[in-house]
Design a protein around this motif. Structure first.
Motif, PDB file in Angstrom:
ATOM      1  N   LEU A   1      77.743  29.861  64.316  1.00 46.44           N
ATOM      2  CA  LEU A   1      76.993  30.289  63.284  1.00 46.44           C
ATOM      3  C   LEU A   1      77.004  31.664  63.439  1.00 46.44           C
ATOM      4  O   LEU A   1      77.257  32.643  62.462  1.00 46.44           O
ATOM      5  CB  LEU A   1      75.432  29.973  63.509  1.00 46.44           C
ATOM      6  N   GLU A   2      77.071  32.360  64.597  1.00 45.75           N
ATOM      7  CA  GLU A   2      77.237  33.941  64.969  1.00 45.75           C
ATOM      8  C   GLU A   2      78.611  34.297  64.385  1.00 45.75           C
ATOM      9  O   GLU A   2      78.805  35.300  64.026  1.00 45.75           O
ATOM     10  CB  GLU A   2      77.038  33.894  66.324  1.00 45.75           C
ATOM     11  N   HIS A   3      79.558  33.449  64.771  1.00 44.28           N
ATOM     12  CA  HIS A   3      81.059  33.786  64.192  1.00 44.28           C
ATOM     13  C   HIS A   3      81.003  33.687  62.637  1.00 44.28           C
ATOM     14  O   HIS A   3      81.716  34.612  62.154  1.00 44.28           O
ATOM     15  CB  HIS A   3      82.058  32.915  65.084  1.00 44.28           C
ATOM     16  N   ASP A   4      80.509  32.851  62.135  1.00 41.79           N
ATOM     17  CA  ASP A   4      80.354  32.608  60.600  1.00 41.79           C
ATOM     18  C   ASP A   4      79.685  33.928  59.891  1.00 41.79           C
ATOM     19  O   ASP A   4      80.294  34.315  58.885  1.00 41.79           O
ATOM     20  CB  ASP A   4      79.746  31.477  60.160  1.00 41.79           C
ATOM     21  N   LEU A   5      78.669  34.285  60.657  1.00 45.45           N
ATOM     22  CA  LEU A   5      77.942  35.579  60.294  1.00 45.45           C
ATOM     23  C   LEU A   5      78.656  36.730  60.209  1.00 45.45           C
ATOM     24  O   LEU A   5      78.558  37.618  59.160  1.00 45.45           O
ATOM     25  CB  LEU A   5      76.607  35.549  61.003  1.00 45.45           C
ATOM     26  N   LEU A   6      79.344  36.770  61.343  1.00 47.34           N
ATOM     27  CA  LEU A   6      80.049  38.076  61.554  1.00 47.34           C
ATOM     28  C   LEU A   6      81.223  38.295  60.548  1.00 47.34           C
ATOM     29  O   LEU A   6      81.511  38.999  59.721  1.00 47.34           O
ATOM     30  CB  LEU A   6      80.866  38.481  62.817  1.00 47.34           C
ATOM     31  N   ARG A   7      82.039  36.861  60.406  1.00 43.06           N
ATOM     32  CA  ARG A   7      83.141  36.843  59.528  1.00 43.06           C
ATOM     33  C   ARG A   7      82.774  37.049  57.973  1.00 43.06           C
ATOM     34  O   ARG A   7      83.371  37.731  57.343  1.00 43.06           O
ATOM     35  CB  ARG A   7      83.877  35.604  59.524  1.00 43.06           C
ATOM     36  N   ALA A   8      81.785  36.445  57.664  1.00 41.78           N
ATOM     37  CA  ALA A   8      81.199  36.438  56.220  1.00 41.78           C
ATOM     38  C   ALA A   8      80.869  38.117  56.002  1.00 41.78           C
ATOM     39  O   ALA A   8      81.425  38.420  54.871  1.00 41.78           O
ATOM     40  CB  ALA A   8      79.843  35.507  55.874  1.00 41.78           C
TER      41      ALA A   8
ATOM     42  N   ALA B   1      80.766  30.857  51.929  1.00 38.96           N
ATOM     43  CA  ALA B   1      81.327  29.689  51.625  1.00 38.96           C
ATOM     44  C   ALA B   1      82.505  29.380  52.760  1.00 38.96           C
ATOM     45  O   ALA B   1      83.008  28.166  52.883  1.00 38.96           O
ATOM     46  CB  ALA B   1      81.608  29.298  50.350  1.00 38.96           C
ATOM     47  N   LEU B   2      83.088  30.141  53.342  1.00 38.37           N
ATOM     48  CA  LEU B   2      84.264  30.068  54.143  1.00 38.37           C
ATOM     49  C   LEU B   2      83.812  29.805  55.499  1.00 38.37           C
ATOM     50  O   LEU B   2      84.665  29.716  56.566  1.00 38.37           O
ATOM     51  CB  LEU B   2      85.241  31.507  54.418  1.00 38.37           C
ATOM     52  N   ALA B   3      82.595  29.595  55.749  1.00 40.63           N
ATOM     53  CA  ALA B   3      81.873  29.100  57.074  1.00 40.63           C
ATOM     54  C   ALA B   3      82.663  27.878  57.629  1.00 40.63           C
ATOM     55  O   ALA B   3      83.073  27.060  56.911  1.00 40.63           O
ATOM     56  CB  ALA B   3      80.427  29.121  57.099  1.00 40.63           C
ATOM     57  N   SER B   4      82.398  27.748  58.982  1.00 45.08           N
ATOM     58  CA  SER B   4      82.881  26.652  59.815  1.00 45.08           C
ATOM     59  C   SER B   4      81.941  25.485  59.516  1.00 45.08           C
ATOM     60  O   SER B   4      82.142  24.328  59.558  1.00 45.08           O
ATOM     61  CB  SER B   4      83.462  26.970  61.380  1.00 45.08           C
ATOM     62  N   VAL B   5      80.551  25.870  59.650  1.00 41.37           N
ATOM     63  CA  VAL B   5      79.636  25.218  59.615  1.00 41.37           C
ATOM     64  C   VAL B   5      79.202  24.636  58.316  1.00 41.37           C
ATOM     65  O   VAL B   5      79.115  25.598  57.407  1.00 41.37           O
ATOM     66  CB  VAL B   5      78.101  25.693  60.300  1.00 41.37           C
ATOM     67  N   VAL B   6      79.136  23.369  57.976  1.00 45.28           N
ATOM     68  CA  VAL B   6      78.840  22.730  56.869  1.00 45.28           C
ATOM     69  C   VAL B   6      77.749  23.292  56.167  1.00 45.28           C
ATOM     70  O   VAL B   6      77.909  23.471  54.797  1.00 45.28           O
ATOM     71  CB  VAL B   6      79.340  21.313  56.573  1.00 45.28           C
ATOM     72  N   VAL B   7      76.580  23.282  56.844  1.00 43.50           N
ATOM     73  CA  VAL B   7      75.613  23.782  56.136  1.00 43.50           C
ATOM     74  C   VAL B   7      75.478  25.288  55.789  1.00 43.50           C
ATOM     75  O   VAL B   7      75.096  25.472  54.290  1.00 43.50           O
ATOM     76  CB  VAL B   7      74.302  23.477  57.248  1.00 43.50           C
TER      77      VAL B   7
END
Length: 751
Positions: A180-187, A689-695
């Motif tokens: 989630l932390e990685h997804d947030l930074l990438r987004a 929407a490019l996140a790794s976590v499905v939610v």
């Protein structure tokens, strides 16, 4: 002299105050920024989403003190060596060294392994391959403490002599938080450049394009800091940060886009900087304030889910929207006041205007001439898109939400292959007796009967409890065991028995091969709860599946009140803004249409698996909180465009009293701005929407689809077509006399 000059409105006075004290406003923004960065560096106490008061949570609390109670804080550690077998002394010594090191950690409560264990226990923890061995490491504290301790435990069990894999709920949560932390930074790294590109295309000047990003970044930083502060006093889920960033960035950039566009348009009319700023806040600023109020009302619907992470998420979302409105109405006007005509500096040789003319004039004219031709096919398309939502299935996020290459997920698959009994879905049954020892002869008899009843249920592959220690023992043997003094029991029986008993509570683990989120596992929970009596005791059911069932029931129970509140309050806000009874009701219907299309797409994509290879996820039921979270967020966000469009239409209607002209003019003036704002929001949401976590992926894509539908099919086609057909009925409300242009509304009326 205009009405606004003769009798300044609140927004006109705000504009003049900001213009005169712009240095102080900008200084205050710097203070906000410094404080936000300081809070970010301090961090917070974020958790996974929990719901207080449900039966599963009560069962977990009762069973927690027992060694074989809740497995949520237990890590499964799989040791492997390609060449060594588990019978070799060097394999055994390596495992013993690792586990001894782990046992010394203050965060570790206990370790269970086959090293030095009785043959019966050893057989459970040694694989048939002969090269794999399983150990169970139980951590102290609750879910939050165990997850925080995971990195230390992971480091302690690492050994160069062995391949070590960890899995279990704690490993899953640690991996989820990291992703989630990685997804947030990438987004954020993706969404800011995308938004900048759209802004450059819209404004055609570098300075104007940068202003919304400044406001958006400031709002998100302060919103995230607020969430971290709140996490110290309330249960705040980790992915609240993702939701707050997603919503905050989208609305802040949109609000800034509306204000900067109007300011540039007023300057182009020959007004001074102060006059342009006053007129901008008196029109676009007023729309932003009401839009922010509508979004906040939508997110406030989550407060009805009191005792759950959804309530805290609604609070965090409302906080970031409040920051977005605050900075859009203060910091941004201060910057515009300082820049003045320099807002058009850095002009680029491409892009387009969001104003009138060209395509929007032609579209507005065509919609006014052919309202039925526009309305019927568009409505049919949205309704067709919403049909899959009828097949909605809900289930909580499990380990399949992680990418296939994460250690926790690979470990779960290895555990299921090598140690199927240990990997089986465990449904916790906690039997609470009124008082005293839970293992008297009479209570042992009742527990024995209950255990055999559980074992006969469909899908059950085994039961573990104090009355399931050995296949050769019958009811009488367990009654004798219960009657015997503890000091007279063999050590292995004493340890095994006590593992399932704590205080006045007896613990049973019912095992099934069905996946935790499957219909079969849910039916098992329902069957276990069908008969609550175990002698004089009463049973409660917990575990992942029971939590899933209870969470879904919790959301469904509170949803009608939340939905009713959001729709009712939205009607009131729009009535105050528009002074119409009909338009707020129409707005509710339009919002439901765009939401239906989005929800249908979510089910079609994420539940039924279409596009799963392209988007790289594993299809499955929808997270129970996702529909209501999307509803509350999107219901307010959709009002951005509704408020912008209807405010401009109303300006024209107040000036001319001609509904058809007002609708066409409003669409022509705002159509480009709405689609541009939507393009920015879609870019921001699509980055999530490019996140790794499905939610997070589902929420980002769901919001992107909803905004795209809302800003194109709904606001640009359906709303104008319906308003054209309804005529002056649109403006029916208290005090309606058929002469709107003769009224004084405190809104700028152009000559």
């Amino acid at each position: 002299m205009s009405d606004a000059t003769a009798s300044p409105t609140l927004f006109a006075r705000l504009a003049r105050g900001v213009h005169r004290h712009r240095s102080g406003v900008l200084g205050g923004a710097v203070v906000f920024l410094v404080l936000a960065i300081w809070v970010l560096l301090q961090g917070g106490h974020l958790t996974t989403g929990t719901i207080d008061g449900i039966e599963a949570a009560k069962a977990e609390a009762l069973a927690r003190p027992a060694a074989a109670g809740s497995t949520d804080q237990t890590l499964a550690v799989i040791f492997h060596h390609d060449a060594w077998t588990v019978d070799e002394p060097r394999f055994t010594k390596a495992v013993a060294d690792v586990l001894a090191r782990a046992q010394r950690l203050p965060e570790v409560e206990s370790v269970v392994s086959p090293v030095g264990a009785p043959p019966a226990l050893r057989a459970r923890f040694v694989s048939r391959t002969g090269h794999d061995l399983l150990a169970l490491v139980r951590l102290k504290g609750g879910e939050r403490e165990a997850t925080a301790a995971f990195p230390a435990v992971r480091a302690a069990v690492e050994d160069p002599r062995l391949d070590t894999t960890l899995t279990g709920k704690v490993a899953f949560l640690a991996a989820l938080n990291q992703l989630l932390e990685h997804d947030l930074l990438r987004a954020e790294l993706i969404s800011f450049p995308l938004a900048l590109l759209v802004l450059l295309w819209v404004f055609r000047t570098v300075v104007a394009a940068m202003l919304p990003l400044v406001v958006g970044g400031l709002a998100v930083l302060c919103g995230v800091a607020g969430v971290l502060l709140l996490s110290r006093v309330t249960n705040m889920a980790q992915y609240t940060l993702n939701v707050v960033s997603l919503i905050g960035l989208g609305v802040a950039i949109d609000y800034s886009l509306f204000i900067v566009s109007r300011f540039r348009g007023e300057l182009a009319q020959g007004l001074t900087t102060e006059q342009a700023l006053t007129r901008t806040l008196d029109t676009a600023g007023r729309a932003v304030a009401f839009s922010g109020l509508a979004v906040t009302v939508g997110l406030a619907g989550l407060l009805f889910f009191r005792g759950s992470y959804l309530s805290a998420m609604g609070l965090g979302g409302a906080l970031v929207v409040a920051f977005a409105v605050l900075f859009a109405l203060t910091v941004l006007p201060a910057l515009l006041s300082w820049l003045g005509p320099r807002v058009d500096k850095g002009r680029l040789p491409f892009g387009r205007s969001t104003g009138r003319g060209g395509m929007w004039h032609a579209l507005a004219t065509w919609v006014m001439k052919h309202p039925w031709l526009v309305l019927l096919p568009t409505l049919a398309l949205l309704l067709a898109m919403g049909l899959p939502f009828r097949r909605l299935e809900l289930a909580a996020t499990d380990i399949t939400a992680l990418p296939p290459d994460t250690e926790a997920r690979q470990g779960a698959e290895t555990l299921a292959r090598l140690f199927p009994r240990e990997a089986a879905t465990r449904v916790l049954v906690a039997v609470e007796f009124p008082s005293g020892d839970p293992f008297t002869p009479q209570r042992a008899s009742a527990l024995y009967d209950a255990s055999r009843r559980f074992a006969s249920l469909p899908g059950v592959v085994g039961v573990e409890s104090a009355v399931d220690l050995s296949p050769g023992m019958d009811k009488a043997a367990y009654q004798q065991l219960a009657a015997a003094p503890a000091e007279m029991l063999p050590p292995e029986l004493r340890v095994a028995r006590d593992a399932y008993l704590t205080g006045n509570v007896a613990v049973l683990q019912v095992l099934t091969s069905a996946p935790p989120s499957s219909r079969e596992a849910r039916e098992l929970v329902k069957a276990l709860r069908a008969d609550r009596s175990v002698g004089e005791g009463r049973l409660l059911v917990g575990g992942q599946t029971a939590t899933d069932v209870d969470a879904t029931a919790f959301v469904r129970h509170h949803t009608p009140a939340a939905v009713g509140f959001v729709m009712g309050m939205t009607c009131i806000v729009l009535f105050v803004l528009l002074r119409s009874v009909v338009l707020p009701l129409k707005a509710l219907l339009m919002n439901l249409l765009s939401l239906a299309g989005s929800f249908g797409a979510l089910v079609w994509i994420f539940q039924e698996g279409h596009l799963h290879q392209l988007l790289r996820f594993e299809p499955g039921p929808i997270e129970p909180s996702l529909p209501i979270l999307l509803f509350c967020a999107l219901f307010g966000l959709s009002m951005d465009y509704e408020v912008l469009l209807l405010s401009r239409i109303r300006e024209e209607w107040l000036r001319t009293g001609d509904n058809t002209h007002a609708v066409a003019e409003g669409l022509e003036q705002t159509g480009g701005l709405i689609t541009s704002a939507a393009a920015i929001m879609v870019a921001v949401f699509a980055a999530f929407a490019l996140a790794s976590v499905v939610v997070v992926k589902a929420m980002g894509l769901g919001m992107a689809i909803a905004v795209a539908l809302d800003a194109t099919l709904v606001r640009v086609l359906i709303v104008p077509a319906m308003m054209r057909l309804m005529g002056d009925l649109n403006w029916w409300g208290p005090g309606h006399h058929g002469h709107p242009h003769a009224r004084s509304e405190g809104t700028e009326v152009r000559p």
